[in-house]
Motif scaffolding. Structure first.
Motif, PDB file in Angstrom:
ATOM      1  N   UNK A 111     -30.078 -12.157  84.157  1.00 28.90           N
ATOM      2  CA  UNK A 111     -31.181 -12.101  83.118  1.00 28.90           C
ATOM      3  C   UNK A 111     -31.099 -10.965  82.471  1.00 28.90           C
ATOM      4  N   UNK A 112     -30.849  -9.834  82.760  1.00 31.42           N
ATOM      5  CA  UNK A 112     -30.821  -8.680  82.175  1.00 31.42           C
ATOM      6  C   UNK A 112     -29.588  -8.780  81.256  1.00 31.42           C
ATOM      7  N   UNK A 113     -28.242  -9.326  81.695  1.00 32.25           N
ATOM      8  CA  UNK A 113     -27.265  -9.362  80.747  1.00 32.25           C
ATOM      9  C   UNK A 113     -27.565 -10.358  79.608  1.00 32.25           C
ATOM     10  N   UNK A 114     -28.372 -11.391  79.921  1.00 30.22           N
ATOM     11  CA  UNK A 114     -28.709 -12.076  78.600  1.00 30.22           C
ATOM     12  C   UNK A 114     -29.645 -11.469  77.464  1.00 30.22           C
ATOM     13  N   UNK A 115     -30.454 -10.623  78.269  1.00 31.25           N
ATOM     14  CA  UNK A 115     -31.349  -9.843  77.263  1.00 31.25           C
ATOM     15  C   UNK A 115     -30.463  -8.794  76.426  1.00 31.25           C
ATOM     16  N   UNK A 116     -29.447  -8.350  77.018  1.00 33.19           N
ATOM     17  CA  UNK A 116     -28.855  -7.205  76.462  1.00 33.19           C
ATOM     18  C   UNK A 116     -27.730  -7.773  75.423  1.00 33.19           C
ATOM     19  N   UNK A 117     -27.342  -9.004  75.778  1.00 32.91           N
ATOM     20  CA  UNK A 117     -26.427  -9.604  74.815  1.00 32.91           C
ATOM     21  C   UNK A 117     -27.203  -9.955  73.598  1.00 32.91           C
ATOM     22  N   UNK A 118     -28.373 -10.188  73.466  1.00 32.20           N
ATOM     23  CA  UNK A 118     -28.962 -10.495  72.498  1.00 32.20           C
ATOM     24  C   UNK A 118     -29.697  -9.414  71.618  1.00 32.20           C
ATOM     25  N   UNK A 119     -29.324  -8.192  71.807  1.00 32.57           N
ATOM     26  CA  UNK A 119     -29.797  -7.020  71.234  1.00 32.57           C
ATOM     27  C   UNK A 119     -29.089  -6.642  70.210  1.00 32.57           C
ATOM     28  N   UNK A 120     -29.389  -6.163  68.970  1.00 29.64           N
ATOM     29  CA  UNK A 120     -28.665  -5.949  67.944  1.00 29.64           C
ATOM     30  C   UNK A 120     -28.239  -4.249  67.923  1.00 29.64           C
ATOM     31  N   UNK A 121     -26.963  -4.157  68.487  1.00 30.91           N
ATOM     32  CA  UNK A 121     -26.052  -2.833  68.611  1.00 30.91           C
ATOM     33  C   UNK A 121     -24.745  -3.324  68.600  1.00 30.91           C
ATOM     34  N   UNK A 122     -23.999  -2.130  68.588  1.00 32.52           N
ATOM     35  CA  UNK A 122     -22.314  -2.269  68.555  1.00 32.52           C
ATOM     36  C   UNK A 122     -21.875  -2.820  69.670  1.00 32.52           C
ATOM     37  N   UNK A 123     -20.737  -3.104  69.935  1.00 31.27           N
ATOM     38  CA  UNK A 123     -20.168  -3.719  70.956  1.00 31.27           C
ATOM     39  C   UNK A 123     -19.744  -2.784  72.016  1.00 31.27           C
ATOM     40  N   UNK A 124     -19.392  -1.484  71.553  1.00 31.67           N
ATOM     41  CA  UNK A 124     -19.380  -0.174  72.450  1.00 31.67           C
ATOM     42  C   UNK A 124     -20.861   0.025  73.223  1.00 31.67           C
ATOM     43  N   UNK A 125     -21.838  -0.083  72.544  1.00 34.60           N
ATOM     44  CA  UNK A 125     -23.210   0.290  72.777  1.00 34.60           C
ATOM     45  C   UNK A 125     -23.310  -0.778  74.039  1.00 34.60           C
ATOM     46  N   UNK A 126     -23.210  -2.022  73.451  1.00 36.91           N
ATOM     47  CA  UNK A 126     -23.543  -3.080  74.482  1.00 36.91           C
ATOM     48  C   UNK A 126     -22.577  -3.204  75.815  1.00 36.91           C
ATOM     49  N   UNK A 127     -21.439  -2.654  75.643  1.00 39.56           N
ATOM     50  CA  UNK A 127     -20.500  -2.254  76.795  1.00 39.56           C
ATOM     51  C   UNK A 127     -21.122  -1.372  77.882  1.00 39.56           C
ATOM     52  N   UNK A 128     -21.627  -0.095  77.015  1.00 38.74           N
ATOM     53  CA  UNK A 128     -22.142   0.591  77.965  1.00 38.74           C
ATOM     54  C   UNK A 128     -23.437   0.456  78.633  1.00 38.74           C
ATOM     55  N   UNK A 129     -24.347  -0.357  77.886  1.00 33.62           N
ATOM     56  CA  UNK A 129     -25.524  -0.757  78.462  1.00 33.62           C
ATOM     57  C   UNK A 129     -25.188  -1.687  79.826  1.00 33.62           C
ATOM     58  N   UNK A 130     -24.301  -2.534  79.590  1.00 34.62           N
ATOM     59  CA  UNK A 130     -23.906  -3.673  80.898  1.00 34.62           C
ATOM     60  C   UNK A 130     -23.201  -2.724  81.985  1.00 34.62           C
ATOM     61  N   UNK A 131     -22.444  -1.981  81.626  1.00 39.05           N
ATOM     62  CA  UNK A 131     -21.750  -0.926  82.605  1.00 39.05           C
ATOM     63  C   UNK A 131     -23.026  -0.222  83.604  1.00 39.05           C
TER      64      UNK A 131
END
Length: 493
Positions: free
Chosen positions: A180-200
């Motif tokens: 669920x959290x991954x789905x939320x993060x993947x919809x957020x408007x941010x750079x791919x690097x920022x998205x990777x950090x959040x998911x990590x």
């Protein structure tokens, strides 16, 4: 090289880290864009200035509506009524909110939030917080904005706070899985690097929670971590860190308090299980302070684990400093100081990494055991293992065992050495090494494909034959090993 230095003398939490990075210049517009795109409702966030122990600090505060509100900053709930009463006077002296101005950098993209009838609220390029009401400091999650905007603008944040307190003791957290959290993060408007950090960061938290509850990561149902304010904090951490253009985080240690703290699972020891699992897994030094309270939150620990590099160089220059304020009131003011530091690179711009050298002297070990230990160490992930002949006290011939490994492998390496040898101590040394980038190729020969390692050097391209691949071909075709090497030389292009 630019790194982020954290001085966690009063611990670290998600909101403290975001505030400290904002204070040193993280991109507020990128943060607004990301947080306003979170596909969830029920939150606002506020960036303001507060005084902690007389110091001017940035404060990042995620405000939740009644359905999502929690007890994260309720000292009586966390530590009991007696603790709250005993430390109430400390709050009065340690923290003072500054209500003079709100930084205007948030406002151009959000003019739809303004009460244009209150023209006295804007003057000289600043918004007066006292006249302009709290809602003009905050940004709203987009679904919440659509659902609640008239109520908020008409009745100000007091109504929002009243709704929060009305439901505080009767609501239940939304229980989100990692998926669920991954789905939320993947919809957020941010750079791919920022998205990777959040998911990590979320993956580290899920791993720690899974260990604490004895389930798999996919079975974890986040409670505090999956709460809306934690999701906002982690996305904000990722966006701010990415915008600072740094490539690593230094911290000497995390300072933690003592005692117990109440959470959704009941009263737990400090550090709470998730935090303890993170610092253990990622070898983060922990220092216990002689005061009660939870100074290191799971979110703060996970962010450090996701971004940390191992050792701050002896010499560096400070480019920027930020102070982030925490919300809880303890004997030690909740302040996180962060700095952007620059480190001089090597004369030649070769890539570098930090590794650990382990060594110990052995004077009563057989050759068979030496070979077995080397095999186990390499199998567990050692970068290299070697033995050096030495003489020890009383002129005894002996061997010095040296192991090179990544910092996260130190405990595994030492466990093998202590179990398989008679040593009573192992020396550790954190070292930096440069290296040449390399890749693997296959060279087609009359004896089949042979693997080689290829790297670029200042003198040009160089390759080395992989012994195991060449030896297998020599055995299969019953030819000398050197014949395989000559074939590779003749066919490498």
């Amino acid at each position: 090289m630019r790194k982020l230095l954290l001085e966690c003398n009063a611990g670290v939490s998600g909101d403290m880290l975001v505030a400290a990075m904002l204070d040193m210049g993280a991109d507020k517009e990128a943060l607004d864009k990301a947080l306003l795109s979170i596909p969830a409702k029920g939150f606002m966030y506020k960036i303001s200035r507060v005084k902690k122990a007389g110091l001017d600090c940035c404060d990042f505060d995620v405000l939740l509506d009644g359905e999502h509100a929690n007890h994260d900053h309720d000292m009586e709930y966390l530590h009991g009524a007696n603790y709250a009463e005993e430390h109430e006077h400390e709050h009065d002296h340690a923290e003072e909110h500054c209500h003079d101005h709100v930084l205007p950098s948030h406002m151009p993209e959000n003019e739809h939030l303004l009460d244009h009838g209150n023209e006295s609220a804007y003057h000289d390029g600043y918004y007066n917080e006292h006249d302009y009401m709290h809602e003009h400091e905050v940004q709203l999650g987009h679904e919440f904005l659509q659902a609640h905007k008239p109520h908020i603008l008409a009745n100000h944040v007091d109504a929002f706070e009243a709704e929060k307190h009305e439901h505080l003791h009767e609501h239940h957290h939304e229980h989100r899985t990692l998926k669920d959290v991954v789905e939320i993060v993947n919809q957020v408007q941010m750079t791919e690097k920022a998205k990777a950090i959040a998911l990590k960061i979320f993956d580290i938290l899920a791993e720690a929670e899974a260990k604490a509850h004895g389930v798999t990561k996919d079975e974890v149902h986040f409670h505090e971590v999956g709460a809306l304010d934690s999701i906002v904090d982690i996305i904000a951490i990722a966006v701010c860190y990415d915008s600072l253009k740094v490539d690593g985080l230094y911290t000497a240690e995390l300072c933690e308090g003592r005692g117990t703290v109440r959470c959704q699972h009941g009263i737990l020891p400090i550090p709470v299980p998730a935090t303890a699992n993170i610092v253990q897994k990622y070898n983060i030094p922990l220092k216990l302070l002689p005061v009660e309270g939870e100074f290191v939150t799971p979110t703060g620990a996970a962010a450090v684990a996701a971004l940390r590099v191992d050792k701050l160089p002896e010499n560096f220059q400070i480019e920027a400093i930020g102070l982030g304020a925490g919300k809880r009131t303890y004997a030690i003011p909740s302040i996180l100081r962060a700095s952007i530091v620059s480190v001089n690179a090597m004369p030649k711009d070769f890539p570098t990494e930090e590794i650990v050298k382990l060594e110990t002297n052995l004077d009563d070990i057989t050759g068979e055991t030496l070979g077995f230990v080397m095999e186990k160490l390499l199998g567990e992930g050692a970068l290299d293992v070697c033995y050096l002949p030495i003489y020890m006290k009383k002129n005894r011939p002996a061997y010095q065992l040296q192991v090179l490994c990544k910092p996260e492998k130190v405990i595994a390496m030492e466990t093998i050495i202590y179990a398989e040898t008679s040593t009573l101590g192992i020396r550790r040394q954190l070292i930096e090494r440069s290296f040449l980038e390399r890749h693997e190729e296959e060279v087609n020969t009359m004896y089949g494909p042979i693997k080689v390692k290829v790297c670029d050097t200042p003198a040009g391209e160089r390759y080395a034959v992989e012994y195991e691949s060449a030896a297998a071909a020599a055995r299969e075709h019953e030819v000398p090993l050197q014949e395989i090497y000559h074939e590779v030389d003749a066919n490498f292009t």
